[in-house]
Motif scaffolding. Structure first.
Motif, PDB file in Angstrom:
ATOM      1  N   GLN A 157       0.828  -1.211   0.000  1.00 33.34           N
ATOM      2  CA  GLN A 157       0.000   0.000   0.000  1.00 33.34           C
ATOM      3  C   GLN A 157       0.859   1.256   0.000  1.00 33.34           C
ATOM      4  OE1 GLN A 157      -2.437  -0.465   3.478  1.00 33.34           O
ATOM      5  NE2 GLN A 157      -3.650  -2.157   2.608  1.00 33.34           N
ATOM      6  N   ALA A 158       1.931   1.247   0.772  1.00 34.57           N
ATOM      7  CA  ALA A 158       2.824   2.407   0.800  1.00 34.57           C
ATOM      8  C   ALA A 158       3.513   2.591  -0.554  1.00 34.57           C
ATOM      9  CB  ALA A 158       3.865   2.244   1.910  1.00 34.57           C
ATOM     10  N   ASP A 159       3.901   1.495  -1.197  1.00 31.84           N
ATOM     11  CA  ASP A 159       4.519   1.592  -2.522  1.00 31.84           C
ATOM     12  C   ASP A 159       3.541   2.176  -3.538  1.00 31.84           C
ATOM     13  OD1 ASP A 159       6.947   0.629  -1.702  1.00 31.84           O
ATOM     14  OD2 ASP A 159       6.465  -1.465  -2.164  1.00 31.84           O
ATOM     15  N   GLN A 160       2.283   1.737  -3.461  1.00 34.34           N
ATOM     16  CA  GLN A 160       1.286   2.254  -4.392  1.00 34.34           C
ATOM     17  C   GLN A 160       1.063   3.746  -4.171  1.00 34.34           C
ATOM     18  OE1 GLN A 160      -0.058   0.527  -6.916  1.00 34.34           O
ATOM     19  NE2 GLN A 160      -0.964   2.464  -7.591  1.00 34.34           N
ATOM     20  N   ALA A 161       0.984   4.159  -2.909  1.00 36.68           N
ATOM     21  CA  ALA A 161       0.828   5.593  -2.618  1.00 36.68           C
ATOM     22  C   ALA A 161       2.038   6.375  -3.089  1.00 36.68           C
ATOM     23  CB  ALA A 161       0.610   5.792  -1.117  1.00 36.68           C
ATOM     24  N   TYR A 162       3.201   5.793  -2.958  1.00 37.25           N
ATOM     25  CA  TYR A 162       4.445   6.447  -3.398  1.00 37.25           C
ATOM     26  C   TYR A 162       4.457   6.606  -4.921  1.00 37.25           C
ATOM     27  CZ  TYR A 162       9.497   7.160  -3.906  1.00 37.25           C
ATOM     28  OH  TYR A 162      10.743   7.645  -4.226  1.00 37.25           O
ATOM     29  N   GLU A 163       4.073   5.545  -5.625  1.00 38.42           N
ATOM     30  CA  GLU A 163       4.030   5.604  -7.087  1.00 38.42           C
ATOM     31  C   GLU A 163       2.975   6.599  -7.564  1.00 38.42           C
ATOM     32  OE1 GLU A 163       6.073   4.276  -9.154  1.00 38.42           O
ATOM     33  OE2 GLU A 163       7.226   3.180  -7.637  1.00 38.42           O
ATOM     34  N   ASP A 164       1.804   6.593  -6.929  1.00 38.64           N
ATOM     35  CA  ASP A 164       0.764   7.559  -7.313  1.00 38.64           C
ATOM     36  C   ASP A 164       1.243   8.997  -7.099  1.00 38.64           C
ATOM     37  OD1 ASP A 164      -0.816   5.402  -7.902  1.00 38.64           O
ATOM     38  OD2 ASP A 164      -1.914   5.444  -6.001  1.00 38.64           O
ATOM     39  N   PHE A 165       1.966   9.208  -6.015  1.00 41.73           N
ATOM     40  CA  PHE A 165       2.495  10.552  -5.745  1.00 41.73           C
ATOM     41  C   PHE A 165       3.468  10.982  -6.839  1.00 41.73           C
ATOM     42  CE2 PHE A 165       6.090  12.916  -3.972  1.00 41.73           C
ATOM     43  CZ  PHE A 165       5.452  14.072  -3.560  1.00 41.73           C
ATOM     44  N   LEU A 166       4.377  10.102  -7.220  1.00 38.03           N
ATOM     45  CA  LEU A 166       5.351  10.452  -8.254  1.00 38.03           C
ATOM     46  C   LEU A 166       4.674  10.648  -9.608  1.00 38.03           C
ATOM     47  CD1 LEU A 166       8.318   8.038  -7.385  1.00 38.03           C
ATOM     48  CD2 LEU A 166       8.067  10.447  -6.788  1.00 38.03           C
ATOM     49  N   THR A 167       3.690   9.791  -9.922  1.00 36.24           N
ATOM     50  CA  THR A 167       3.024   9.894 -11.222  1.00 36.24           C
ATOM     51  C   THR A 167       2.195  11.164 -11.317  1.00 36.24           C
ATOM     52  OG1 THR A 167       2.927   7.476 -11.322  1.00 36.24           O
ATOM     53  CG2 THR A 167       1.473   8.699 -12.800  1.00 36.24           C
ATOM     54  N   SER A 168       1.451  11.478 -10.261  1.00 39.56           N
ATOM     55  CA  SER A 168       0.594  12.666 -10.300  1.00 39.56           C
ATOM     56  C   SER A 168       1.409  13.950 -10.392  1.00 39.56           C
ATOM     57  CB  SER A 168      -0.309  12.697  -9.065  1.00 39.56           C
ATOM     58  OG  SER A 168       0.476  12.754  -7.883  1.00 39.56           O
ATOM     59  N   ASN A 169       2.624  13.940  -9.883  1.00 40.63           N
ATOM     60  CA  ASN A 169       3.461  15.140  -9.922  1.00 40.63           C
ATOM     61  C   ASN A 169       4.548  15.072 -10.994  1.00 40.63           C
ATOM     62  OD1 ASN A 169       2.659  16.835  -7.366  1.00 40.63           O
ATOM     63  ND2 ASN A 169       2.745  14.714  -6.662  1.00 40.63           N
ATOM     64  N   ARG A 170       4.459  14.053 -11.848  1.00 32.57           N
ATOM     65  CA  ARG A 170       5.388  13.914 -12.980  1.00 32.57           C
ATOM     66  C   ARG A 170       6.841  13.948 -12.498  1.00 32.57           C
ATOM     67  NH1 ARG A 170       3.024  14.428 -17.776  1.00 32.57           N
ATOM     68  NH2 ARG A 170       4.999  14.998 -18.774  1.00 32.57           N
ATOM     69  N   ILE A 171       7.113  13.058 -11.561  1.00 32.49           N
ATOM     70  CA  ILE A 171       8.460  12.949 -10.999  1.00 32.49           C
ATOM     71  C   ILE A 171       8.929  11.515 -11.206  1.00 32.49           C
ATOM     72  CG2 ILE A 171       9.867  13.155  -8.907  1.00 32.49           C
ATOM     73  CD1 ILE A 171       7.807  15.079  -7.806  1.00 32.49           C
ATOM     74  N   GLY A 172      10.123  11.410 -11.792  1.00 40.26           N
ATOM     75  CA  GLY A 172      10.690  10.084 -11.964  1.00 40.26           C
ATOM     76  C   GLY A 172      11.387   9.610 -10.700  1.00 40.26           C
ATOM     77  N   ASP A 173      12.346  10.401 -10.284  1.00 37.93           N
ATOM     78  CA  ASP A 173      13.092  10.124  -9.062  1.00 37.93           C
ATOM     79  C   ASP A 173      13.212  11.445  -8.314  1.00 37.93           C
ATOM     80  OD1 ASP A 173      14.820   9.483  -7.028  1.00 37.93           O
ATOM     81  OD2 ASP A 173      16.126   8.256  -8.265  1.00 37.93           O
ATOM     82  N   PHE A 174      12.521  11.526  -7.171  1.00 34.46           N
ATOM     83  CA  PHE A 174      12.452  12.804  -6.473  1.00 34.46           C
ATOM     84  C   PHE A 174      13.838  13.275  -6.053  1.00 34.46           C
ATOM     85  CE2 PHE A 174      11.804  15.690  -2.998  1.00 34.46           C
ATOM     86  CZ  PHE A 174      10.661  16.390  -3.337  1.00 34.46           C
TER      87      PHE A 174
END
Length: 501
Positions: A219-236
């Protein structure tokens, strides 16, 4: 008139009271032998009855055979504290006395005795209870098993000594073979049973906890991926570092561009000033007028030609000499010189300056555009970095959750494998428990017949003596003349035997 017996009273003696002499006769040690001899038949009867009963009880006791064994207990891995989570208290170990006490409690546990009974069978250990067990119902069977366990507890003796890693065991049974067999079986089952008690099967609990952490990690990985995708970030982290590095590079380029721009503007200003001082046109070349020299040469040639025909003082020759002299004087004084043809063109210096000016103007324009582009890039980078700074708390929270869950999953996976390995190792060996001496069938039995027989004799004798003394003290009257003399403080002049009825 004097009362009877007054002549026997001493002046200092108190007057006798009625009934005192009968209630409290006075005895001497020699009286006891005589009086107890009178009660010999009662004492003999009491002694015989009690002694016979005690002897019967003594001879009814059975001989038991104690089998002996001993084990060496040392500190093992199972006593080293390993926390389920975290590292607090890791590696703590109990002292040797606590280890010995724990092993002793395991050896004396009822479940271990139940294991021995289940393995050997009730018929082999306690045949009488086995016969009752066959015909008993479920409730009575449980009672019989409890009786068998209590019988084993009564027969099993566990001994320890302070600061000694040796535990001594002894088991008593009517059959020496059974005593040794039960004790050896008890030791074998103890080596297996203690693993379950000390090591314990925590693998299912660890596995469940690990799976729970894996679910939360997904669940944490999914939230992390959604955060990066929604903000158009590959590697923060990489993007943040790249933006900082790129901003530094662009700022450096901007400063360099500004320096170059100022340099070009300065050079352009100086160049424009120089161009105002340089003529745009310049003579390319000028023709020289050599007519006087040609005329002089021609006159000289004519003179030579005349000299071939005339004398040097001839009139034609003198005229030519005058002309030659006047022409040379004119040439010498510059009167015979004149300008020739001239050509005017673009001054190459001015042209070079003009070319350099054009180049500088182009460079200045290019540098101004570069400056604007770099400023625009810096604004974009700053906006992006501000956006990342705004998103960083959320990113840090998500990253922290992921890191903590990943660490927990890793730790529980490691602990699960370590627990499994520890159980497998413990199942294969008991390095800290060594059987020093295994039980062998005892050759010498142990019985309480002789102590009980002696105790029965002593008890019967003591009880008979007490019965005789009680009968002696309860008899009415004064039993002997000596007792009567001491009790009444009167001399006894004679005594007669009691006539039988």
């Amino acid at each position: 008139m004097a009362t009877p017996g007054a002549w026997t009273q001493r002046p200092h003696d108190p007057a006798p009271h009625s009934g005192d002499w009968a209630a409290r006769p006075r005895y001497a040690p020699s009286d006891f032998v005589t009086l107890l001899w009178r009660e010999r038949f009662l004492m003999l009867a009491v002694f015989l009855v009690l002694f016979v009963l005690g002897a019967a009880a003594a001879f009814s006791l059975k001989t038991s055979y104690p089998a002996q064994s001993s084990i060496l207990v040392r500190l093992g891995q199972e006593y080293v504290y390993e926390p389920r989570a975290g590292d607090a208290g890791r590696g703590a170990v109990p002292d040797s006395d606590q280890v010995i006490q724990a092993e002793t409690e395991i050896l004396g546990s009822a479940e271990l005795k139940q294991r021995v009974i289940d393995r050997l069978g009730l018929t082999r250990i306690y045949p009488k209870l086995a016969k009752k067990y066959v015909v008993a119902d479920a409730a009575e069977k449980r009672v019989i098993l409890s009786q068998a366990i209590r019988a084993m507890e009564a027969g099993l003796k566990i001994g320890t000594a302070p600061d000694t890693p040796i535990v001594r065991l002894s088991f008593e049974h009517e059959d020496p073979q059974t005593a040794a067999l039960v004790l050896n079986t008890l030791l074998e089952e103890y080596l297996v049973f203690r693993r379950n008690v000390l090591v314990g099967s925590t693998t299912p609990a660890l596995e469940e906890q690990r799976e729970a952490f894996e679910t939360r990690l997904a669940q944490a990985d999914q939230a992390y991926e959604d955060f990066l995708t929604s903000n158009r970030i590959g590697d923060f982290v990489a993007e943040k570092a790249a933006l900082a590095q790129l901003q530094a590079q662009i700022e450096q380029q901007k400063y360099q561009t500004e320096a170059q721009l100022q340099d070009r503007i300065g050079r352009l200003t100086v160049l424009e000033n120089q161009m105002g001082q340089v003529s745009q046109e310049v003579g390319l070349y000028r023709d020289v007028n050599n007519a006087a020299n040609d005329k002089l040469m021609q006159l000289k040639l004519q003179r030579e030609d005349l000299l071939s025909r005339y004398r040097s003082d001839a009139q034609p020759v003198r005229e030519l000499d005058n002309q030659i002299a006047r022409l040379e004087q004119g040439i010498a004084e510059g009167r015979a010189a004149g300008d020739g043809a001239k050509r005017i063109g673009i001054n190459p210096v001015w042209q070079t300056l003009q070319t350099e000016k054009i180049q500088l103007q182009a460079e200045v324009a290019a540098l101004r555009q570069s400056q604007e582009a770099l400023a625009d890039q810096l604004r974009q980078l700053l906006d992006r970095r501000l956006r990342l700074a705004e998103l960083e708390p959320r990113f840090q929270a998500l990253s922290l959750d992921r890191d903590v869950l990943q660490a927990n999953v890793r730790d529980f996976a490691v602990k699960e494998e370590q627990n499994r390995a520890a159980r497998e190792i413990a199942a294969a060996s008991n390095d800290n428990i060594r059987i020093v001496q295994r039980a062998v069938p005892p050759t010498k039995g142990k019985s309480l017949k002789k102590p009980v027989f002696v105790l029965a004799f002593l008890f019967a004798g003591f009880t008979a003596l007490c019965a005789g003394l009680l009968r002696m003290f309860l008899r009415p009257g004064l039993p002997t003349p000596q007792s009567a003399s001491r009790t009444l403080d009167l001399p006894v002049l004679g005594s007669a035997r009691l006539k039988a009825a």
